[in-house]
Design a protein around this motif. Structure first.
Motif, PDB file in Angstrom:
ATOM      1  N   HIS A  21      -7.383   5.908   1.570  1.00 12.22           N
ATOM      2  CA  HIS A  21      -7.829   5.733   2.952  1.00 12.22           C
ATOM      3  C   HIS A  21      -9.351   5.576   2.942  1.00 12.22           C
ATOM      4  O   HIS A  21     -10.079   6.454   3.419  1.00 12.22           O
ATOM      5  CB  HIS A  21      -7.371   6.941   3.770  1.00 12.22           C
TER       6      HIS A  21
ATOM      7  N   ARG B 144       0.831  -1.207   0.000  1.00 11.56           N
ATOM      8  CA  ARG B 144       0.000   0.000   0.000  1.00 11.56           C
ATOM      9  C   ARG B 144       0.868   1.260   0.000  1.00 11.56           C
ATOM     10  O   ARG B 144       0.663   2.172  -0.776  1.00 11.56           O
ATOM     11  CB  ARG B 144      -0.937  -0.026   1.216  1.00 11.56           C
TER      12      ARG B 144
ATOM     13  N   GLU C 177      -6.517  15.682   1.965  1.00 13.45           N
ATOM     14  CA  GLU C 177      -5.353  15.765   2.858  1.00 13.45           C
ATOM     15  C   GLU C 177      -4.110  16.344   2.200  1.00 13.45           C
ATOM     16  O   GLU C 177      -3.129  16.579   2.882  1.00 13.45           O
ATOM     17  CB  GLU C 177      -5.025  14.376   3.416  1.00 13.45           C
ATOM     18  N   HIS C 178      -4.115  16.555   0.890  1.00  7.51           N
ATOM     19  CA  HIS C 178      -2.911  17.080   0.234  1.00  7.51           C
ATOM     20  C   HIS C 178      -2.903  18.604   0.182  1.00  7.51           C
ATOM     21  O   HIS C 178      -1.861  19.202  -0.060  1.00  7.51           O
ATOM     22  CB  HIS C 178      -2.797  16.566  -1.205  1.00  7.51           C
TER      23      HIS C 178
ATOM     24  N   HIS D 205      -7.539   8.263  -3.397  1.00  7.73           N
ATOM     25  CA  HIS D 205      -6.506   8.843  -4.248  1.00  7.73           C
ATOM     26  C   HIS D 205      -6.704   8.273  -5.646  1.00  7.73           C
ATOM     27  O   HIS D 205      -6.575   7.059  -5.852  1.00  7.73           O
ATOM     28  CB  HIS D 205      -5.117   8.488  -3.731  1.00  7.73           C
TER      29      HIS D 205
HETATM   30 ZN    ZN Z   1      -2.913   9.629   1.319  1.00  4.00          ZN
END
Ligand code: ZN
Ligand code: MLT
Length: 461
Positions: free
Chosen positions: A372, A323, A418-419, A379
């Motif tokens: 996630h 992962r 989250e980016h 993603h």
């Molecule tokens: Zn991530």
């Protein structure tokens, strides 16, 4: 003009480390996006809070934009300097400043790597639980700037949950000491939380006090192969009901193909369209039996086709590599990255909608899904075909991202989980934030940074 400004900076701060070599400009001027050509004015590497404040004051006088910079592992262009900005790298401010055993906090400088924070916490018998694959090179300041998430959000939440206090230099050059480690503080606006996730547009973090916690009980790692997309959230519900999950991550057979080609070891034979790596607390036989029971129930219900339970730390690490190695394995294919989220409850319907959309819009392009899923965060990495020029590829991806943003809007999701927004997603901010919210955000920015010198062009168009 800029040469004069730079000469003035050198005169005013003779001790400040300043880099202007072409190699340094290129190195510090970009992040992991690799889409923009780095073109900073210079790189400043302050060694103290006072130097950061002096640089910000100088930038205000000369109207020079500043790009705050950490490990530059960002995936949204938030730390790119492509328009003559001064990169203010916090790489030299990378120390642990103190540990408080009673408050269980660790105070660090912003340039420290996440992994060094993990190690420092461990020496005190505690953990800092935010974690993800770039741990060795990303900086805490960057984690705070993007409210970084990662692989253990399902159990511990995002960076935001672990920041007890922040010292920040605003766009005026003023030093703020926010929340000062307090657990309870009901005294008006929480400016600390406003700074977290602001992508360097409100202030420069110069010190952070992090909350630590006890290490979790012993855990086990399992890799599962699933027969179809619908099984993903059903297996998640099953496992969450019976186990204390530390992580629940998914990837597709296409992601597996890339990570295996990059050196990871296959752990399950045969062809399966979806995989899950899950880690759960298993301190005793009862918890281990519960895990096996959940697994068997999944198999009997046709939700799980196969599985492997790690029998050693080395095997657990090998399963995790399947992962965590995905991002690195895709990098040579110049991926266009979508980092999106919806509520967990909205995931099944959303998955179906975007599967239809992406199959239609990228008929001859490889699209890699992973992420996630237990947090509702996907993603979607779109790989550039060799025959397509960079510009045509980006244009096509931007067209599809617009459609994806509309779909997200319908499902109440976010264009960045989250980016961060950075340069990559600023055109789609409106799909996640209302016009009134964006106007207020701009107003807030104006208060903290009236001359707009902190990371201009990021977050907003
Ligand atoms: Zn991530
Ligand atoms: C990850 O979770 O591995 C990264 O955040 C995703 C990415 O590289 O797109």
């Amino acid at each position: 003009m800029t040469d004069q400004a730079l000469a003035d900076l050198g005169r005013r701060l003779p001790e400040l480390r300043l880099l202007t070599d072409a190699g340094d400009l290129e190195h510090y001027g970009r992040d992991w996006t690799r889409r923009w050509t780095p073109a900073p004015l210079a790189i400043a590497l302050p060694a103290s809070v006072e130097e950061v404040q002096d640089v910000v004051r100088w930038a205000n006088e000369h109207k020079v934009a500043i790009v705050p910079s950490g490990g530059r592992t960002g995936l949204s262009g938030g730390a790119v300097a492509a328009r003559g900005e001064l990169v203010l790298s916090l790489a030299r401010m990378n120390r642990v400043l103190g540990f408080d055993a009673v408050d269980r906090t660790l105070t660090v400088q912003p340039g420290i790597a996440l992994e060094a924070v993990h190690e420092a916490a461990r020496t005190h018998g505690l953990i800092y639980p935010v974690d993800f694959a770039a741990r060795g090179s990303c900086s805490l300041g960057g984690n705070i700037a993007t409210n970084a998430g990662g692989i253990r959000v399902i159990r511990y939440g995002n960076t935001r949950e672990w920041i007890a206090g922040l010292k920040v230099v605003t766009g005026h050059g003023e030093l703020l000491d926010l929340n000062r480690g307090l657990i309870k503080n009901s005294s008006g606006y929480d400016l600390r939380q406003l700074m977290i996730g602001s992508e360097g547009t409100l202030g420069i973090v110069v010190e952070a006090t992090l909350r630590l916690t006890e290490p979790p009980p012993a855990s086990q790692v399992m890799l599962l192969a699933l027969p179809n997309m619908d099984a993903l959230m059903q297996v998640f519900a099953l496992f969450r009901e019976h186990l204390s999950l530390q992580a629940f991550e998914f990837f597709t057979d296409i992601a597996l193909k890339h990570v295996l080609a990059h050196g990871a070891q296959r752990a399950i034979d045969g062809e399966h369209p979806y995989y899950v790596v899950t880690e759960f607390e298993a301190p005793d036989e009862r918890a281990q039996d519960a895990a096996m029971a959940a697994f068997e129930k999944g198999v009997e219900g046709g939700l799980i086709s196969d599985g492997v339970l790690a029998q050693s730390d080395a095997q657990a690490a090998a399963l995790w590599r399947l992962r965590e190695g995905i991002t690195e394995s895709l990098a040579p294919h110049k991926p266009y990255k979508n980092d999106i989220s919806v509520r967990i409850g909205a995931v099944p319907a959303f998955l179906h909608d975007i599967q239809t959309l992406l199959a239609r819009e990228y008929p001859h392009i490889e699209v890699v899904w992973f992420g996630h899923i237990g947090d509702g965060n996907l993603h979607i990495n779109v790989l550039k075909p060799e025959a397509l020029s960079d510009a045509d590829f980006i244009a096509q991806c931007e067209h599809v991202t617009k459609l994806l943003a509309d779909t997200l809007h319908r499902h109440g999701g976010s264009i960045s989980a989250e980016h961060g927004i950075g340069l990559v997603k600023r055109a789609y901010l409106e799909s996640t934030r209302s016009a009134s919210e964006i106007a207020l955000m701009r107003g807030v920015r104006q208060v903290f940074d009236p001359n707009g010198i902190l990371n201009p062009g990021k977050l907003f168009i």
